[in-house]
Write a protein that holds these residues in place. Structure first.
Motif, PDB file in Angstrom:
ATOM      1  N   UNK A 105      55.401  88.482 112.958  1.00 16.72           N
ATOM      2  CA  UNK A 105      55.449  89.951 112.981  1.00 16.72           C
ATOM      3  C   UNK A 105      54.905  90.573 111.693  1.00 16.72           C
ATOM      4  N   UNK A 106      54.884  89.805 110.609  1.00 21.32           N
ATOM      5  CA  UNK A 106      54.552  90.346 109.292  1.00 21.32           C
ATOM      6  C   UNK A 106      53.177  91.009 109.241  1.00 21.32           C
ATOM      7  N   UNK A 107      52.094  90.385 109.741  1.00 20.62           N
ATOM      8  CA  UNK A 107      50.793  91.077 109.655  1.00 20.62           C
ATOM      9  C   UNK A 107      50.770  92.406 110.415  1.00 20.62           C
ATOM     10  N   UNK A 108      51.412  92.451 111.565  1.00 19.51           N
ATOM     11  CA  UNK A 108      51.448  93.687 112.356  1.00 19.51           C
ATOM     12  C   UNK A 108      52.261  94.752 111.620  1.00 19.51           C
ATOM     13  N   UNK A 109      53.439  94.374 111.151  1.00 21.83           N
ATOM     14  CA  UNK A 109      54.294  95.328 110.423  1.00 21.83           C
ATOM     15  C   UNK A 109      53.632  95.785 109.131  1.00 21.83           C
ATOM     16  N   UNK A 110      52.961  94.873 108.454  1.00 18.19           N
ATOM     17  CA  UNK A 110      52.267  95.213 107.218  1.00 18.19           C
ATOM     18  C   UNK A 110      51.145  96.212 107.487  1.00 18.19           C
ATOM     19  N   UNK A 111      50.369  95.981 108.503  1.00 16.63           N
ATOM     20  CA  UNK A 111      49.274  96.888 108.838  1.00 16.63           C
ATOM     21  C   UNK A 111      49.766  98.266 109.240  1.00 16.63           C
TER      22      UNK A 111
END
Length: 169
Positions: free
Chosen positions: A47-53
């Motif tokens: 989930x981190x790349x999506x949440x980061x973006x």
């Protein structure tokens, strides 16, 4: 004095901040690949790349909307009424507060969804719910973080101005 003007121009340029954002993203991707674990402080790693973006976009837009648009409105008002005759640059302490606010909110927007699911709900995290929590934190933090930090800076500036006025008397 020319050096400080040049440094200020570089730090306020769009290309400088685009390069900073790109190197941040590249660094985070490299770190993420190296330390690929199941959880990133309770948030599933996938989930981190999506949440980061999502948090970067929302936080940057909200910070810009509150900080820069407010500065531009203030500048227009004072140029119109004649209290200033030249453009006043965006102060470095305000820019620093904006950057601190953006970075802090992005970190919170990535970490808090996993903590909410694990600590409060005792349920496995879902991508949709994590996105909603992250977007909410980014929206509120991007707007409110700038306001809070600018108020703190203003209080320090006002204290210095009051002390200077008291010394004149």
């Amino acid at each position: 004095m020319k050096l400080l003007t040049w440094v200020g121009d570089v730090l306020l340029s769009r290309w400088f901040w685009i390069m900073r954002a790109l190197t941040l993203v590249i660094s985070l991707i490299i770190i993420w690949r190296i330390y690929m674990t199941d959880l990133f402080v309770s948030t599933p790693v996938e989930f981190v790349p999506v949440l980061l973006g999502i948090s970067m976009v929302i936080t940057l837009v909200m910070t810009y909307a509150k900080a820069m648009v407010g500065y531009q409105d203030w500048l227009k008002e004072h140029l119109r009424d004649g209290s200033i005759t030249t453009k006043v640059g965006y102060a470095m302490d305000y820019l620093t507060a904006d950057i601190v606010s953006v970075v802090g909110v992005i970190v919170l927007a990535v970490v808090v969804p996993g903590m909410v699911y694990e600590g409060l709900l005792n349920a496995p995290a879902t991508l949709g719910g994590s996105i909603l929590i992250s977007a909410f934190i980014s929206f509120v933090g991007g707007w409110g973080g700038v306001v809070l930090l600018h108020k703190i800076i203003d209080s320090f500036r006002n204290k210095d101005k009051i002390n200077a006025l008291l010394k004149k008397e």
